[in-house]
Structure formats: structure tokens, C-alpha cells
Design a protein around this motif. Structure first.
Motif, PDB file in Angstrom:
ATOM      1  N   MET A  87      72.072  25.137 130.775  1.00 41.74           N
ATOM      2  CA  MET A  87      71.221  23.963 130.636  1.00 41.74           C
ATOM      3  C   MET A  87      71.850  23.003 129.632  1.00 41.74           C
ATOM      4  N   SER A  88      71.830  21.729 129.964  1.00 44.18           N
ATOM      5  CA  SER A  88      72.384  20.696 129.089  1.00 44.18           C
ATOM      6  C   SER A  88      71.488  20.472 127.885  1.00 44.18           C
ATOM      7  N   ILE A  89      72.145  20.234 126.739  1.00 44.94           N
ATOM      8  CA  ILE A  89      71.448  19.840 125.521  1.00 44.94           C
ATOM      9  C   ILE A  89      71.798  18.376 125.296  1.00 44.94           C
ATOM     10  N   SER A  90      70.944  17.638 124.657  1.00 43.40           N
ATOM     11  CA  SER A  90      71.060  16.180 124.571  1.00 43.40           C
ATOM     12  C   SER A  90      72.406  15.664 124.090  1.00 43.40           C
ATOM     13  N   ASP A  91      73.118  16.365 123.261  1.00 44.21           N
ATOM     14  CA  ASP A  91      74.372  15.862 122.706  1.00 44.21           C
ATOM     15  C   ASP A  91      75.597  16.241 123.527  1.00 44.21           C
ATOM     16  N   GLY A  92      75.402  16.807 124.705  1.00 43.91           N
ATOM     17  CA  GLY A  92      76.522  17.250 125.528  1.00 43.91           C
ATOM     18  C   GLY A  92      76.820  18.725 125.375  1.00 43.91           C
ATOM     19  N   SER A  93      76.186  19.356 124.397  1.00 39.59           N
ATOM     20  CA  SER A  93      76.322  20.804 124.245  1.00 39.59           C
ATOM     21  C   SER A  93      75.575  21.487 125.380  1.00 39.59           C
ATOM     22  N   LEU A  94      75.840  22.785 125.546  1.00 46.51           N
ATOM     23  CA  LEU A  94      75.231  23.549 126.625  1.00 46.51           C
ATOM     24  C   LEU A  94      74.604  24.829 126.093  1.00 46.51           C
ATOM     25  N   LEU A  95      73.478  25.195 126.667  1.00 43.85           N
ATOM     26  CA  LEU A  95      72.834  26.472 126.393  1.00 43.85           C
ATOM     27  C   LEU A  95      73.085  27.365 127.591  1.00 43.85           C
ATOM     28  N   GLY A  96      73.674  28.536 127.348  1.00 42.35           N
ATOM     29  CA  GLY A  96      73.939  29.480 128.425  1.00 42.35           C
ATOM     30  C   GLY A  96      73.191  30.772 128.200  1.00 42.35           C
ATOM     31  N   VAL A  97      72.600  31.297 129.249  1.00 41.03           N
ATOM     32  CA  VAL A  97      71.867  32.560 129.186  1.00 41.03           C
ATOM     33  C   VAL A  97      72.347  33.460 130.308  1.00 41.03           C
ATOM     34  N   TYR A  98      72.694  34.685 129.948  1.00 42.13           N
ATOM     35  CA  TYR A  98      73.025  35.704 130.934  1.00 42.13           C
ATOM     36  C   TYR A  98      71.857  36.677 130.950  1.00 42.13           C
ATOM     37  N   ALA A  99      71.299  36.926 132.146  1.00 38.30           N
ATOM     38  CA  ALA A  99      70.081  37.724 132.268  1.00 38.30           C
ATOM     39  C   ALA A  99      70.229  38.820 133.317  1.00 38.30           C
ATOM     40  N   THR A 100      69.290  39.739 133.307  1.00 36.63           N
ATOM     41  CA  THR A 100      69.272  40.842 134.258  1.00 36.63           C
ATOM     42  C   THR A 100      68.998  40.312 135.664  1.00 36.63           C
ATOM     43  N   PRO A 101      69.391  41.071 136.685  1.00 39.30           N
ATOM     44  CA  PRO A 101      69.183  40.596 138.057  1.00 39.30           C
ATOM     45  C   PRO A 101      67.712  40.499 138.446  1.00 39.30           C
ATOM     46  N   ASP A 102      66.855  41.256 137.782  1.00 31.93           N
ATOM     47  CA  ASP A 102      65.428  41.251 138.126  1.00 31.93           C
ATOM     48  C   ASP A 102      64.598  40.356 137.202  1.00 31.93           C
ATOM     49  N   CYS A 103      65.265  39.473 136.439  1.00 27.31           N
ATOM     50  CA  CYS A 103      64.548  38.591 135.524  1.00 27.31           C
ATOM     51  C   CYS A 103      63.662  37.620 136.302  1.00 27.31           C
ATOM     52  N   ASP A 104      62.665  37.096 135.621  1.00 27.33           N
ATOM     53  CA  ASP A 104      61.832  36.040 136.196  1.00 27.33           C
ATOM     54  C   ASP A 104      62.525  34.719 135.876  1.00 27.33           C
ATOM     55  N   MET A 105      63.202  34.160 136.858  1.00 26.25           N
ATOM     56  CA  MET A 105      64.027  32.970 136.642  1.00 26.25           C
ATOM     57  C   MET A 105      63.227  31.784 136.118  1.00 26.25           C
ATOM     58  N   SER A 106      61.999  31.644 136.573  1.00 28.76           N
ATOM     59  CA  SER A 106      61.195  30.510 136.116  1.00 28.76           C
ATOM     60  C   SER A 106      60.816  30.661 134.646  1.00 28.76           C
ATOM     61  N   VAL A 107      60.585  31.886 134.195  1.00 24.99           N
ATOM     62  CA  VAL A 107      60.259  32.125 132.784  1.00 24.99           C
ATOM     63  C   VAL A 107      61.481  31.827 131.916  1.00 24.99           C
ATOM     64  N   ILE A 108      62.644  32.279 132.353  1.00 30.44           N
ATOM     65  CA  ILE A 108      63.857  32.013 131.584  1.00 30.44           C
ATOM     66  C   ILE A 108      64.133  30.510 131.527  1.00 30.44           C
ATOM     67  N   ALA A 109      64.022  29.826 132.652  1.00 31.41           N
ATOM     68  CA  ALA A 109      64.249  28.377 132.673  1.00 31.41           C
ATOM     69  C   ALA A 109      63.258  27.652 131.761  1.00 31.41           C
ATOM     70  N   TYR A 110      62.008  28.076 131.763  1.00 33.65           N
ATOM     71  CA  TYR A 110      60.986  27.467 130.909  1.00 33.65           C
ATOM     72  C   TYR A 110      61.348  27.629 129.431  1.00 33.65           C
ATOM     73  N   HIS A 111      61.712  28.847 129.036  1.00 35.02           N
ATOM     74  CA  HIS A 111      62.034  29.096 127.627  1.00 35.02           C
ATOM     75  C   HIS A 111      63.340  28.429 127.216  1.00 35.02           C
ATOM     76  N   MET A 112      64.269  28.307 128.145  1.00 37.69           N
ATOM     77  CA  MET A 112      65.489  27.551 127.849  1.00 37.69           C
ATOM     78  C   MET A 112      65.152  26.087 127.596  1.00 37.69           C
ATOM     79  N   ALA A 113      64.269  25.527 128.412  1.00 34.56           N
ATOM     80  CA  ALA A 113      63.864  24.130 128.234  1.00 34.56           C
ATOM     81  C   ALA A 113      63.178  23.935 126.886  1.00 34.56           C
ATOM     82  N   LEU A 114      62.366  24.912 126.465  1.00 36.72           N
ATOM     83  CA  LEU A 114      61.753  24.829 125.142  1.00 36.72           C
ATOM     84  C   LEU A 114      62.812  24.828 124.045  1.00 36.72           C
TER      85      LEU A 114
END
Length: 169
Positions: free
Chosen positions: A117-144
Motif C-alpha cells: 500500500m502506498s504511503i503519502s510520501d512515496g514510501s510503501l507499506l508491505g505486509v506478508y500474511a498467511t494464505p488463510d488471512c482475511d484480506m479485507s481485515v488486513i487491507a483495512y488495518h493497513m489503511a489505518l
């Protein structure tokens, strides 16, 4: 998850006590992201020029990873490389397609998922997760995380975080 670190919170292992309050707050946000969101294996924040700024396992060098299976090859450096490369590739694709700014990229694999996920200054947040993760929950918390961290990632703080990562390895 609160936007501010509680008073007295210790910086994660590998980061000095002399860190600024903004750096300690970012470390606290990252620790909470990893601890509170089920399925997250590892996290890395990468600068726009591809350097690792913040990681869930800052002291783990690739050669010391051994048989650890919690992240890509077990190291934050490997995750940072993947995040930077994927960010560059998707940004290039977006320019070729006149698609505007890339907000999020997700790669689903048999044995895990990678989110960038892009951060405002051009930096990036990367998350590696388990195959059975809830993708929407991870995306939500990344956005936070991006919303809370993006406005404080000044050039001075990026320099401090880079130096902290170099000292941890």
C-alpha cells in the motif's frame, strides 16, 4: 488501535531509547499492526528509494534467518526488496495505462499473501500474511496505519528510521 503510543511504551528490540517520539509512535503502530491483526507474518515500511525504514523483525538478517518460515526467506530485507520491486512495477504499469496513482497491490499465493500500500510520501507499506488471512481485515488495518503514519514520515524521520535499521542489523 489508538493513534498515539501510550506514555512509557518501549521501542521494539533493535531500536535505541534515543529515538524521537515520532519514531517511537511509528514503531508502536507497527507492533500493534503485527500483534492485533490475525494472519500477519511480517511487515516492512520501505522508502520511495527502496530502503527499509521500519520492520516487524528489524534485527533479523537474511543469512541469520535459518529455517524460519514466518516471512519471505525470514527476513525484513527480503520483504523490503519484494515490496520495493512490486511497488515500482505497479507504478510503471499504472503510468503506461494512464491509471493514476496505485493505492494498493495484492498478490495471493498458495502459501501466503503479499499486500503493498502506498504511503503519502512515496514510501510503501508491505505486509506478508498467511494464505488463510482475511484480506479485507488486513487491507483495512493497513489503511489505518497509512493514515496515521503518512503525515509524520518527514525527510528527517525517514533518515532517523534508516539509521535505526542500519544499526539494528
Amino acid at each position: 488501535m489508538n493513534a498515539q503510543a501510550p506514555t512509557g511504551t518501549q521501542a521494539p528490540t533493535g531500536h535505541g531509547c534515543g529515538s524521537s517520539s515520532q519514531a517511537r509512535n511509528l514503531h508502536w503502530l507497527l507492533t500493534n499492526l503485527v500483534d492485533e491483526v490475525p494472519g500477519i507474518r511480517s511487515v516492512a515500511v520501505v522508502s520511495s528509494d527502496g530502503l527499509l525504514l521500519l520492520a516487524s523483525d528489524p534485527g533479523l538478517a537474511a543469512e541469520d534467518a535459518g529455517d524460519r518460515t514466518t516471512g519471505p526467506r525470514g527476513s525484513s530485507a527480503d520483504l523490503a526488496t519484494l515490496v520495493s520491486g512490486l511497488g515500482s512495477l505497479t507504478n510503471g504499469a499504472a503510468k503506461l495505462m494512464d491509471g493514476g496513482a496505485v493505492k494498493q497491490t495484492m498478490v495471493a499465493m498458495d502459501e501466503g499473501s503479499l499486500f503493498v500500500m502506498s504511503i503519502s510520501d512515496g514510501s510503501l507499506l508491505g505486509v506478508y500474511a498467511t494464505p488463510d488471512c482475511d484480506m479485507s481485515v488486513i487491507a483495512y488495518h493497513m489503511a489505518l496505519f497509512v493514515g496515521r503514519a503518512g503525515h509524520v514520515l518527514t525527510p528527517e524521520l525517514r533518515t532517523e528510521l534508516r539509521q535505526s535499521m542500519e544499526n539494528a542489523q
